[in-house]
Design a protein around this motif. Structure first.
Motif: not given
Length: 119
Positions: A24-27, A70-75, A78-85
């Motif tokens: 469910e997180d990854l689609g 897509d990081a932009e579509a799953h903000l 991204v925030r939950r996992l601390g993805i910075l780049r």
């Protein structure tokens, strides 16, 4: 150590505090043995190279899936996992636990070595 020299090297981050990701997180479904999760963005040239490397490794190792997000579509994720780049690659074990994390385009031998910890 400069960013360039450590870019793409898989590092352990304490198993990300027990964080687990599911379909469910990854689609997409998790791999039977492990999952390579790639966070990308549309105009990221290193993301294309990362996609190729991870796809090759997933094709070589039975039971390993490659999922690109897509990081932009799953903000929220991204925030939950601390993805910075981008690209950022997470190596998940069969239960969705984060075993390794790499920022930047990884080398094929490094991905295969990181999978050794997950399977």
């Amino acid at each position: 150590m400069p960013r360039r020299r450590r870019s793409g090297r898989a590092r352990v981050r304490g198993r990300d505090d027990g964080e687990r990701l599911g379909a469910e997180d990854l689609g997409a479904a998790l791999g039977e043995r492990a999952t390579l999760v790639q966070f990308s963005s549309a105009f990221c040239a290193p993301c294309r190279a990362t996609r190729r490397v991870l796809g090759e490794v997933a094709g070589l190792v039975p039971g390993v899936a490659h999922v690109e997000i897509d990081a932009e579509a799953h903000l929220d994720l991204v925030r939950r996992l601390g993805i910075l780049r981008t690209p950022t690659v997470l190596v998940l074990d069969a239960g969705g636990g984060i075993v390794r994390r790499a920022v930047g385009p990884p080398r094929k031998p490094d991905v295969i070595a990181a999978l050794g910890e997950a399977v």
